[in-house]
Every structure is written in structure tokens, then in C-alpha cells.
Design a protein around this motif. Structure first.
Motif, mmCIF file in Angstrom:
data_model
loop_
_atom_site.group_PDB
_atom_site.id
_atom_site.type_symbol
_atom_site.label_atom_id
_atom_site.label_comp_id
_atom_site.label_asym_id
_atom_site.label_seq_id
_atom_site.Cartn_x
_atom_site.Cartn_y
_atom_site.Cartn_z
ATOM 1 N N ALA A 78 0.835 -1.204 0.000
ATOM 2 C CA ALA A 78 0.000 0.000 0.000
ATOM 3 C C ALA A 78 0.873 1.259 0.000
ATOM 4 C CB ALA A 78 -0.926 -0.003 1.213
ATOM 5 N N ILE A 79 1.902 1.263 0.846
ATOM 6 C CA ILE A 79 2.810 2.423 0.898
ATOM 7 C C ILE A 79 3.499 2.608 -0.447
ATOM 8 C CG2 ILE A 79 4.883 3.363 1.975
ATOM 9 C CD1 ILE A 79 4.097 1.822 4.528
ATOM 10 N N PHE A 80 4.030 1.510 -1.008
ATOM 11 C CA PHE A 80 4.721 1.578 -2.298
ATOM 12 C C PHE A 80 3.799 2.099 -3.394
ATOM 13 C CE2 PHE A 80 5.742 -0.335 -6.397
ATOM 14 C CZ PHE A 80 7.067 0.058 -6.563
ATOM 15 N N PHE A 81 2.578 1.599 -3.421
ATOM 16 C CA PHE A 81 1.647 1.989 -4.477
ATOM 17 C C PHE A 81 1.325 3.476 -4.420
ATOM 18 C CE2 PHE A 81 -0.402 -0.794 -7.526
ATOM 19 C CZ PHE A 81 -1.232 0.084 -8.212
ATOM 20 N N ILE A 100 5.006 8.652 -10.051
ATOM 21 C CA ILE A 100 4.915 8.301 -11.470
ATOM 22 C C ILE A 100 3.667 8.865 -12.142
ATOM 23 C CG2 ILE A 100 4.743 6.390 -13.107
ATOM 24 C CD1 ILE A 100 6.408 4.699 -11.198
ATOM 25 N N LEU A 101 2.490 8.654 -11.550
ATOM 26 C CA LEU A 101 1.243 8.959 -12.266
ATOM 27 C C LEU A 101 0.707 10.371 -12.054
ATOM 28 C CD1 LEU A 101 -0.701 5.634 -11.599
ATOM 29 C CD2 LEU A 101 0.439 6.322 -13.715
ATOM 30 N N LYS A 102 0.814 10.897 -10.859
ATOM 31 C CA LYS A 102 0.079 12.111 -10.489
ATOM 32 C C LYS A 102 0.330 13.273 -11.435
ATOM 33 C CE LYS A 102 -1.012 15.141 -6.602
ATOM 34 N NZ LYS A 102 -0.845 15.381 -5.144
ATOM 35 N N TRP A 146 -5.690 4.642 -11.092
ATOM 36 C CA TRP A 146 -4.750 3.577 -10.735
ATOM 37 C C TRP A 146 -4.032 3.870 -9.431
ATOM 38 C CZ3 TRP A 146 -5.999 -0.380 -13.374
ATOM 39 C CH2 TRP A 146 -6.541 -0.216 -14.650
ATOM 40 N N GLY A 147 -3.685 5.117 -9.197
ATOM 41 C CA GLY A 147 -3.034 5.465 -7.938
ATOM 42 C C GLY A 147 -3.949 5.275 -6.751
#
Length: 320
Positions: A139-142, A150-152, A161-162
Motif C-alpha cells: 500500500a505504501i509503495f503503491f 509516477i502517475l500524479k 490507478w493510484g
């Protein structure tokens, strides 16, 4: 002759100042963890544990899972504040965060994030089981790597996805009780996954100017209200349909089933109201925030029903 005695540096005043300074610092560290987000995540944790146990788990297991999960979420939130401190100062919604105001230094925030994360994993590992600890680490890694780093700042689908990081508490809770990840946990994971866009996109519509100023491509900020409202409705329908999978695949009883139907119908109504206003180009921030707050009420009601369900009546579709 009159003597003037200064009391500004007396031990009592110094002690009070020290106490006030400590309280302010502690409050700043707490703010780094995004406590409102933690509250929302914990809403799903205890009901999932009760449903998995079909009763109340031991107090020790409940405490370890709740505290470990809260620390994991707090660690992820603090890492997020550290990484996003450059854009937080550009947004009115986040301009009072501790790293922006200077109440906490970047180094202090980073150390705090690592310590809180390590404590979370240790508490889950020894207080529950290794599987729940690995899921907490996931959960922390994601949230930190996949979403924040990466995504934001790169895609309008960032929160889709985040937002999966916010689904991990149900997996952690289920694993803490059963030492496995079964279909009911996966269904609940998907409910929260599908809930996240209709929850967050209305908020980003309300604060669209903030995200545009910070150059964050949140869909609610960069797409028109018509486009966003269609997505909100589609995800809301998918979420409600997924929640009902708990009946045939998760052993849900009448309390959960009735709540899923009624609360789902209410949230669909609110989502369609947002859509109708958007199509008439009569959308308002107030309407968007009504859907945002409504999504929180929906999820809370659903998980309260999940917690009550094992104690009242049999499954709607009993296994053959």
C-alpha cells in the motif's frame, strides 16, 4: 523608588512556551499523515475484519491491524507531502500543510515518513501476520511510487490507478484475520477501487483552478464538466454492481444486501443529478461537493452494514 521585575523568562513561562512549541510540532507531524484520509481508510478496516471473522476478532488483533494500518497510511501521506511540497505551495487547498508553512523541515518529514512506515510493517508483522505486513508495504509503495512519483503529474487517469492504494486496507484486514486473500476481500477491494474516481473527481472539479495552477492533470480540472460527469456516472454504476457481487460470491446477508441496494440507488441518483446539471451547463461547485461528501456517506453506510451483517440472519444465497 520602584523596582520593575520582568517575568518573561521565568521558568513557568519558559515551560509553557516549551509545551506550546511541542504541541504545535506534534500537530504539524500529525497533519503530515493526512488524518482525514486515515479515518476514511479505517472505516473499511474493522468492518472487514468482523465480516471475515463472522464475529469479533481478538482485541489484540484489532488494535494491531488498526494501528499498523493507520501508521502505513500515515507514512504514505507523509511521503506524499514531502514529494509534493513544491506543488502544495501553489494550491490554496494545500498551502497550509506543514512543509509549506515551514513548521516541519523536509529532512524531518522524510525521517518521520520512514520511521512511521517501518513501525507499521513491524506492528502488522508481529501483531497480525507477515501477509498483512507485506500488503501494508504494498500500500505504501503503491501510493508513494506508483501514484505520487509516477502517475500524479503525468496522466489524467492518475487517481484511477493510484487510488488503488486506498483499497489495500480491506486486503490487510482480511489477511490479518484469515492469513489469506479470498474473493470477498477482492470484491471489497474493487468496490473501493471503483468508488475512488466518483469520490475524487468531483472534488477536483471544485478545486480545478488549484490543480491547473500546479500543473497537475487531474481529470476534474482539465476536462469539461460534461466529460467528468459521464465518467462519474459510469464508475458509480460499476461500483454499485460490484458491491452486489458480495451476495453471490461473498456470502452477504440481508442487512448488507439491502444497504448496498438502497445506498447505491441514492448515490446513483446524486451522480445522475451531477450529470444532468453538467449537460445543461449549469454545474456548480456546491453540486460537485455534494457528490464528494455523498460518496463518503455511501462508503460508510456500506461498511457499517458489512460489520452488522454477520450477526443478523443467514446469507441471502446460501452455499449449496
Amino acid at each position: 523608588m520602584t523596582a520593575t521585575v520582568s517575568t518573561t523568562d521565568t521558568p513557568l513561562n519558559a515551560s509553557r512556551a516549551s509545551g506550546a512549541g511541542f504541541a504545535r510540532k506534534a500537530k504539524a507531524y500529525l497533519a503530515l499523515t493526512k488524518p482525514r484520509v486515515i479515518e476514511l481508510l479505517l472505516v473499511s478496516t474493522l468492518p472487514t475484519m468482523i465480516y471475515a471473522e463472522r464475529g469479533f476478532p481478538s482485541i489484540g488483533l484489532i488494535l494491531a491491524t488498526l494501528v499498523g494500518g493507520a501508521f502505513a497510511a500515515g507514512s504514505a501521506g507523509a511521503f506524499n507531502c514531502y514529494i509534493d511540497r513544491d506543488i502544495d505551495k501553489l494550491m490554496h487547498r494545500t498551502e497550509n500543510r506543514p512543509l509549506v508553512t515551514g513548521e516541519v523541515t523536509p529532512r524531518e518529514a522524510l525521517v518521520f515518513s520512514w520511521v512511521l512506515g517501518a513501525a507499521a510493517i513491524a506492528i502488522l508483522w508481529f501483531g497480525a501476520n507477515p501477509l498483512s505486513a507485506w500488503l501494508g508495504l504494498g500500500a505504501i509503495f503503491f501510493y508513494v511510487v506508483i501514484y505520487t512519483m509516477i502517475l500524479k503529474r503525468r496522466t489524467a487517469q492518475n487517481i484511477v490507478w493510484g487510488g488503488a492504494a486506498g483499497c489495500f486496507p480491506v486486503l490487510i484486514a482480511w489477511a490479518a484475520v484469515t492469513n489469506s486473500v479470498d474473493w470477498p476481500a477482492i470484491i471489497l477491494f474493487m468496490v473501493i477501487f471503483l468508488w475512488t474516481p466518483p469520490h475524487y473527481w468531483p472534488l477536483s472539479m471544485r478545486y480545478g483552478e488549484d490543480y491547473r495552477n500546479a500543473n497537475v492533470p487531474m481529470l476534474g480540472a482539465i476536462a469539461g464538466a460534461k466529460v467528468v460527469s459521464v465518467q462519474v456516472v459510469l464508475y458509480a454504476w460499476a461500483m454499485v454492481a460490484c458491491s452486489l457481487l458480495m451476495v453471490p460470491a461473498g456470502g452477504a446477508g440481508w442487512v448488507y444486501t439491502a444497504t448496498a441496494v438502497l445506498a447505491g440507488a441514492w448515490f446513483l441518483y446524486e451522480s445522475h443529478s451531477l450529470y444532468n446539471q453538467a449537460q445543461r451547463e449549469d454545474i456548480s461547485g456546491k453540486r460537485a461537493m455534494k457528490v464528494f461528501h455523498g460518496s463518503i456517506s455511501y462508503l460508510t453506510l456500506l461498511f457499517i452494514a458489512l460489520a452488522i451483517d454477520p450477526f443478523i440472519g443467514p446469507a441471502v444465497m446460501a452455499a449449496g
